[in-house]
Scaffold this active site. Structure first.
Site, short mmCIF file in Angstrom:
data_model
loop_
_atom_site.label_atom_id
_atom_site.label_comp_id
_atom_site.label_asym_id
_atom_site.label_seq_id
_atom_site.Cartn_x
_atom_site.Cartn_y
_atom_site.Cartn_z
CG ASP A 17 -2.08 0.92 1.09
OD1 ASP A 17 -2.34 1.43 -0.02
OD2 ASP A 17 -2.77 1.15 2.11
CG ASN A 65 -7.22 -2.58 -5.27
OD1 ASN A 65 -6.25 -3.30 -5.08
ND2 ASN A 65 -7.60 -1.64 -4.40
C1 FPP Z 1 -1.96 0.11 -3.40
O1 FPP Z 1 -1.47 1.45 -3.37
C2 FPP Z 1 -1.39 -0.62 -4.51
C3 FPP Z 1 -2.13 -1.20 -5.51
C4 FPP Z 1 -3.59 -1.13 -5.56
C5 FPP Z 1 -1.50 -1.90 -6.65
C6 FPP Z 1 -0.22 -2.62 -6.37
C7 FPP Z 1 0.57 -2.63 -7.62
C8 FPP Z 1 1.92 -2.57 -7.72
C9 FPP Z 1 2.79 -2.56 -6.53
C10 FPP Z 1 2.62 -2.43 -9.03
C11 FPP Z 1 2.31 -3.39 -10.13
C12 FPP Z 1 2.25 -4.80 -9.74
C13 FPP Z 1 2.73 -5.85 -10.46
C14 FPP Z 1 2.40 -7.21 -10.05
C15 FPP Z 1 3.60 -5.69 -11.64
P1 FPP Z 1 -2.51 2.64 -3.44
O2 FPP Z 1 -2.64 3.04 -4.87
O3 FPP Z 1 -3.80 2.26 -2.81
O4 FPP Z 1 -1.78 3.74 -2.63
P2 FPP Z 1 -2.46 4.91 -1.79
O5 FPP Z 1 -3.16 4.27 -0.62
O6 FPP Z 1 -1.30 5.75 -1.37
O7 FPP Z 1 -3.40 5.64 -2.71
#
Ligand code: FPP
Length: 230
Positions: A17, A65
């Site tokens: 996250d 998501n």
């Molecule tokens: C949460 O951060 C993260 C995700 C919903 C996606 C995770 C994806 C990756 C780490 C990169 C791509 C993955 C692969 C497998 C190549 P958030 O966007 O919710 O962060 P925030 O809470 O700060 O908004």
């Protein structure tokens, strides 16, 4: 499969996250936060493997998501394509099994096919196992397993029920790390996390480096895992 006591987790789960906030702090679009997150995954896989851990389970996309704006999802799919074209095949060649848990049917067909093809080329008896939870939700997984168990008929036990989970054959996570400061599991491995040690850090996922991993692992080694016993 019951997780094991020991100084090192056998299966380490990570709720990745904080990509969005990492980008926002730099006045960048969220997509660049996810890009930095993907680069972090590439480094982390090496560090986790070098530490002697056998399984790494990453929460890449929750079922929830999928209700994010289409533009953000499209950006994530670009990264999934890139990862499964450039990085994942090299890992498979270096004795890594890649496995997906979750429902790939809601993803663009080419992304789902790329992921499935790489997983199919992986060896089950590999030295290291990298598990991606994609369009995954713990409750949906349990409901799916309950339906499969009902179709089979007979008495349900913890042991035979777990055979219907996506994670069959994968040890339960000994430790789950969540980056980004939130203190919850957000539907990640609900059945499997019954005895997982939870570790929360304010560090945003793109900044979760080898030093941070070391800190988490030292904390894990200090925990007294009793599995309900005295
Ligand atoms: C949460 O951060 C993260 C995700 C919903 C996606 C995770 C994806 C990756 C780490 C990169 C791509 C993955 C692969 C497998 C190549 P958030 O966007 O919710 O962060 P925030 O809470 O700060 O908004």
């Amino acid at each position: 499969m019951q997780s094991a006591p020991g100084v090192l987790p056998v299966n380490l789960g990570i709720i990745m996250d904080g990509n969005g906030r990492w980008a926002k702090r730099r006045f960048l679009p969220r997509s660049l936060g996810h890009d930095a997150g993907m680069k972090r995954i590439v480094k982390l896989v090496d560090s986790v493997r070098a530490a002697g851990i056998k399984y790494l389970t990453l929460y890449a996309l929750s079922t929830e998501n999928l209700s994010r704006p289409q533009e953000e999802l499209d950006g994530l799919y670009v990264l999934f394509r890139r990862y499964f074209e450039e990085y994942a095949p090299r890992l498979v060649e270096s004795d890594v099994e890649i496995r997906i848990i979750g429902d790939l049917s809601a993803l663009p067909q080419d992304v789902a096919e790329k992921m499935t093809a790489v997983c199919a080329r992986s060896k089950k008896d590999a030295a290291f196992h990298l598990v991606f939870a994609v369009n995954y939700g713990g409750r949906a997984e349990i409901v799916r397993a309950a339906n499969l168990a009902a179709e089979m008929g007979g008495k349900v036990t913890e042991e035979n029920f777990s055979r219907f989970l996506y994670t069959w054959g994968i040890p339960d996570p000994d430790m789950i790390i969540r980056t980004g400061g939130e203190l919850r599991l957000s539907n990640f491995l609900l059945w499997q996390s019954a005895y997982s040690e939870l570790y929360f850090t304010d560090t945003l996922f793109p900044d979760f480096d080898e030093k941070e991993l070391g800190r988490a692992l030292r904390e894990y080694a200090r925990r007294n895992r009793r599995f309900g016993r005295v």
